[in-house]
Design a protein around this motif. Sequence first.
Motif, PDB file in Angstrom:
ATOM      1  N   ARG A   1      10.386 -28.805 -10.472  1.00  0.00           N
ATOM      2  CA  ARG A   1      10.620 -27.621 -11.293  1.00  0.00           C
ATOM      3  C   ARG A   1      10.498 -26.338 -10.479  1.00  0.00           C
ATOM      4  O   ARG A   1      10.546 -25.246 -11.035  1.00  0.00           O
ATOM      5  CB  ARG A   1       9.621 -27.596 -12.451  1.00  0.00           C
ATOM      6  CG  ARG A   1       9.873 -28.680 -13.488  1.00  0.00           C
ATOM      7  CD  ARG A   1       8.853 -28.606 -14.614  1.00  0.00           C
ATOM      8  NE  ARG A   1       8.786 -27.278 -15.198  1.00  0.00           N
ATOM      9  CZ  ARG A   1       9.610 -26.841 -16.154  1.00  0.00           C
ATOM     10  NH1 ARG A   1      10.576 -27.636 -16.594  1.00  0.00           N
ATOM     11  NH2 ARG A   1       9.481 -25.630 -16.646  1.00  0.00           N
ATOM     12  N   THR A   2      10.347 -26.480  -9.168  1.00  0.00           N
ATOM     13  CA  THR A   2      10.129 -25.302  -8.330  1.00  0.00           C
ATOM     14  C   THR A   2      11.238 -24.273  -8.486  1.00  0.00           C
ATOM     15  O   THR A   2      10.977 -23.076  -8.633  1.00  0.00           O
ATOM     16  CB  THR A   2      10.018 -25.724  -6.857  1.00  0.00           C
ATOM     17  OG1 THR A   2       8.977 -26.678  -6.725  1.00  0.00           O
ATOM     18  CG2 THR A   2       9.720 -24.517  -5.974  1.00  0.00           C
ATOM     19  N   GLU A   3      12.490 -24.722  -8.463  1.00  0.00           N
ATOM     20  CA  GLU A   3      13.608 -23.782  -8.539  1.00  0.00           C
ATOM     21  C   GLU A   3      13.630 -23.056  -9.880  1.00  0.00           C
ATOM     22  O   GLU A   3      13.863 -21.843  -9.932  1.00  0.00           O
ATOM     23  CB  GLU A   3      14.925 -24.518  -8.303  1.00  0.00           C
ATOM     24  CG  GLU A   3      15.092 -24.998  -6.870  1.00  0.00           C
ATOM     25  CD  GLU A   3      16.376 -25.771  -6.672  1.00  0.00           C
ATOM     26  OE1 GLU A   3      17.360 -25.152  -6.219  1.00  0.00           O
ATOM     27  OE2 GLU A   3      16.399 -26.970  -6.967  1.00  0.00           O
ATOM     28  N   ALA A   4      13.368 -23.778 -10.960  1.00  0.00           N
ATOM     29  CA  ALA A   4      13.339 -23.146 -12.284  1.00  0.00           C
ATOM     30  C   ALA A   4      12.222 -22.123 -12.371  1.00  0.00           C
ATOM     31  O   ALA A   4      12.379 -21.047 -12.955  1.00  0.00           O
ATOM     32  CB  ALA A   4      13.179 -24.208 -13.369  1.00  0.00           C
ATOM     33  N   GLN A   5      11.081 -22.446 -11.783  1.00  0.00           N
ATOM     34  CA  GLN A   5       9.948 -21.518 -11.816  1.00  0.00           C
ATOM     35  C   GLN A   5      10.241 -20.269 -10.992  1.00  0.00           C
ATOM     36  O   GLN A   5       9.871 -19.150 -11.382  1.00  0.00           O
ATOM     37  CB  GLN A   5       8.687 -22.224 -11.306  1.00  0.00           C
ATOM     38  CG  GLN A   5       8.178 -23.295 -12.257  1.00  0.00           C
ATOM     39  CD  GLN A   5       7.074 -24.143 -11.651  1.00  0.00           C
ATOM     40  OE1 GLN A   5       6.919 -24.213 -10.418  1.00  0.00           O
ATOM     41  NE2 GLN A   5       6.303 -24.801 -12.483  1.00  0.00           N
TER      42      GLN A   5
ATOM     43  N   LEU B   1      11.658 -27.912  -0.201  1.00  0.00           N
ATOM     44  CA  LEU B   1      11.952 -28.719  -1.382  1.00  0.00           C
ATOM     45  C   LEU B   1      12.194 -30.152  -0.941  1.00  0.00           C
ATOM     46  O   LEU B   1      13.123 -30.421  -0.181  1.00  0.00           O
ATOM     47  CB  LEU B   1      13.183 -28.194  -2.116  1.00  0.00           C
ATOM     48  CG  LEU B   1      13.001 -26.974  -3.011  1.00  0.00           C
ATOM     49  CD1 LEU B   1      14.309 -26.680  -3.729  1.00  0.00           C
ATOM     50  CD2 LEU B   1      11.900 -27.178  -4.039  1.00  0.00           C
ATOM     51  N   THR B   2      11.359 -31.065  -1.399  1.00  0.00           N
ATOM     52  CA  THR B   2      11.504 -32.465  -1.018  1.00  0.00           C
ATOM     53  C   THR B   2      11.744 -33.366  -2.223  1.00  0.00           C
ATOM     54  O   THR B   2      12.153 -34.510  -2.058  1.00  0.00           O
ATOM     55  CB  THR B   2      10.236 -32.948  -0.294  1.00  0.00           C
ATOM     56  OG1 THR B   2       9.099 -32.740  -1.143  1.00  0.00           O
ATOM     57  CG2 THR B   2      10.041 -32.183   1.011  1.00  0.00           C
ATOM     58  N   GLN B   3      11.485 -32.876  -3.441  1.00  0.00           N
ATOM     59  CA  GLN B   3      11.671 -33.675  -4.650  1.00  0.00           C
ATOM     60  C   GLN B   3      12.897 -33.183  -5.406  1.00  0.00           C
ATOM     61  O   GLN B   3      12.960 -32.020  -5.789  1.00  0.00           O
ATOM     62  CB  GLN B   3      10.439 -33.571  -5.551  1.00  0.00           C
ATOM     63  CG  GLN B   3       9.157 -34.054  -4.889  1.00  0.00           C
ATOM     64  CD  GLN B   3       7.969 -33.938  -5.811  1.00  0.00           C
ATOM     65  OE1 GLN B   3       8.099 -34.033  -7.025  1.00  0.00           O
ATOM     66  NE2 GLN B   3       6.802 -33.727  -5.226  1.00  0.00           N
ATOM     67  N   PRO B   4      13.874 -34.055  -5.627  1.00  0.00           N
ATOM     68  CA  PRO B   4      15.129 -33.610  -6.257  1.00  0.00           C
ATOM     69  C   PRO B   4      14.955 -33.099  -7.682  1.00  0.00           C
ATOM     70  O   PRO B   4      15.769 -32.321  -8.154  1.00  0.00           O
ATOM     71  CB  PRO B   4      16.000 -34.874  -6.221  1.00  0.00           C
ATOM     72  CG  PRO B   4      15.036 -36.010  -6.084  1.00  0.00           C
ATOM     73  CD  PRO B   4      13.890 -35.469  -5.280  1.00  0.00           C
TER      74      PRO B   4
END
Length: 244
Positions: free
Chosen positions: A208-212, A202-205
């Motif tokens: 939406r990766t975590e939500a997905q 994870l490089t972008q604060p």
Amino acid sequence: MLANIRIVLVQTFHPGNIGASARAMKTMGLSDLVLVNPRCFPDPEASRLAAGAEDLIDNARVATSLAEAVEDCVQVVGASARLRSLPLPHYDEPDALARELVQNATTDPVALVFGRERFGLTNDEIRCCSHQVSIPANPDYGILNLSQAVQVLAYETFRAWRRLPENHFQQPRPAGERQPTREQLGHFHDHLSRVMRQSGFLTQPHARTEAQLQALFARARPSRKELSLLRGLLSALEPSSPDD
């Protein structure tokens, strides 16, 4: 089993709606009422409209957040009339929801969550849920009062409970096969997030990766044993601290 089915009302504005919801619950054998930051409670109007269900009002618990209200639940279903961008599992028919809800309530607490009178649940509150449900209604006027929505889903739940076979109550699900609580899932997602950040994945604060990924695991519905296995994998992948 019915004692394991919780009704959660979030930031109810009119205290009379709390009383009417308690009455709707009691007619269907439900007794566990939790209120999240109600505008005015306790209030004589809530007790007056309970009309015989004052014991539910007297025993209602007040929580400061939805997460606190459902942390021990293995299934949390948010009632919502709006389509959401959050890809959580969705029940289009309340009877389908009720059948699964009573199955999980055999061994663990579950919750039905209802939002504010005016605009329902926020997206952050929906993220505290494992599922969503909508009540089919007239597309030209599909607005239900809060206590009416509680009555509909409480009725479907009671109906599903009555249809369970007698031997269902004699065969509890093994502990490892039970669904994890929302608190246990929260610890898992915190652990996953930490490992993803430490690894540089994870490089972008604001990604939406975590939500997905949360939505992915909501659909996959790992058991407690499977979640423990995933936590063990994350621990093995987690970088060692300098002091280790």
